[in-house]
Enzyme design. Structure first.
Site, short mmCIF file in Angstrom:
data_model
loop_
_atom_site.label_atom_id
_atom_site.label_comp_id
_atom_site.label_asym_id
_atom_site.label_seq_id
_atom_site.Cartn_x
_atom_site.Cartn_y
_atom_site.Cartn_z
N HIS A 37 24.41 1.28 12.93
CA HIS A 37 25.54 2.17 13.20
C HIS A 37 26.15 1.80 14.55
CE1 HIS A 37 24.55 4.85 9.83
NE2 HIS A 37 23.29 4.66 10.18
N ASN A 78 0.83 -1.20 0.00
CA ASN A 78 0.00 0.00 0.00
C ASN A 78 0.87 1.26 0.00
OD1 ASN A 78 -2.39 1.60 0.26
ND2 ASN A 78 -3.34 -0.07 1.42
N GLY A 102 -0.73 -1.29 8.81
CA GLY A 102 -0.23 0.06 8.58
C GLY A 102 0.71 0.59 9.66
N ARG A 131 -0.66 -14.22 20.39
CA ARG A 131 -1.16 -15.60 20.40
C ARG A 131 -0.94 -16.21 19.03
NH1 ARG A 131 -6.06 -15.94 17.70
NH2 ARG A 131 -7.30 -14.03 17.56
#
Length: 204
Positions: free
Chosen positions: A112, A82, A148, A189
Site C-alpha cells: 500500500h 503444516n 514455524g 551463516r
C-alpha cells in the site's frame, strides 16, 4: 490490460472489480470447506484441487489454511505445509520442490502507499469504494525449510536449500544454502556438510 493482469504484474490495480471480488469470495469459501473436512475425507482433495490448482499432488497441505485467491499460489513436488498457513497471493507466491513450511507461516505479497492521503479509500463513479493497491511476488527455492511462525514480505526471494529460523520476519532476499533468522531476518551463516544429522551421535 485487465485489473487482474495489472495485479499479477505488480501494477496499481482496482481490487473492487467483479472478477477479482468473485475470485476472493470463491477462495474464502473453499478455505472454509477445506478447513471443515477430516484429513481422510475423499472430498478434501477435490476441494484442494479447486482451491490450489497449482500445487503438485505429491505435496501435503494441512488445514487450517487461508488464501486470498489460491490460484496464484504455486508449489512443486514433495512439499509439506503444516497447520495454519496464511497466503495473500495478490501476486504469485511460488515454492519450489521439496519445500517444508512450518505451522503458522504467512506469505504477504500486497503493498500500500506510504503516504496516508494516497492510502485512503475512494468512491468510484459506480458508487463502489476501492483503494490503490499493488503487490510484489514471493519465491522460495527448492529444498528450503521455513520454520514455524515465519512471515515473508512482498518481493522476497529465498534461495535454495535454506533454513529460515522460527519467528523470523523476512523482508529481504536470502541467498542459496543459508541459515537465516531474526526480525528482520538476516543470514547467520552458510549451511555446510558439517551440519549433517549423521554427525550428531547424540541423536542417532
Amino acid at each position: 490490460m485487465t485489473e487482474t493482469e495489472k495485479m499479477l504484474q505488480g501494477r496499481i490495480y482496482d481490487s473492487s472489480v467483479p472478477e477479482l471480488a468473485e475470485m476472493r469470495v470463491k477462495a474464502h469459501r473453499l478455505c472454509r470447506i477445506y478447513n471443515s473436512l477430516d484429513e481422510e475425507d475423499p472430498k478434501l482433495m477435490e476441494i484442494r484441487k479447486e482451491l490450489l490448482p497449482n500445487v503438485d499432488s505429491t505435496s501435503f497441505v494441512l488445514a487450517p489454511v487461508q488464501f486470498d485467491y489460491g490460484v496464484n499460489f504455486h508449489m512443486g513436488k514433495r512439499g509439506f505445509i503444516n497447520f495454519g498457513i496464511k497466503v495473500l497471493d495478490t501476486c504469485p507466491v511460488t515454492l519450489g520442490d521439496d519445500v517444508f513450511v512450518g505451522p503458522n507461516v504467512s506469505f504477504y505479497t500486497p503493498l500500500h502507499p506510504l503516504l496516508s492521503e494516497e492510502r485512503k479509500t475512494y468512491q468510484k463513479e459506480n458508487g463502489v469504494w476501492t483503494d490503490k493497491e499493488y503487490a510484489a511476488p514471493i519465491e522460495v527455492g527448492d529444498g528450503t525449510w521455513i520454520a514455524g511462525s515465519v512471515s515473508v514480505g512482498p518481493g522476497v526471494k529465498i534461495g535454495k536449500r535454506c533454513v529460515i529460523g522460527m519467528g523470523s520476519v523476512v523482508l529481504h532476499d536470502i541467498p542459496d544454502d543459508c541459515l537465516a533468522a531474526g526480525n528482520p531476518c538476516r543470514v547467520i551463516r552458510k549451511i555446510a556438510p558439517e551440519d549433517s544429522i549423521l554427525l550428531k551421535k547424540e541423536i542417532l
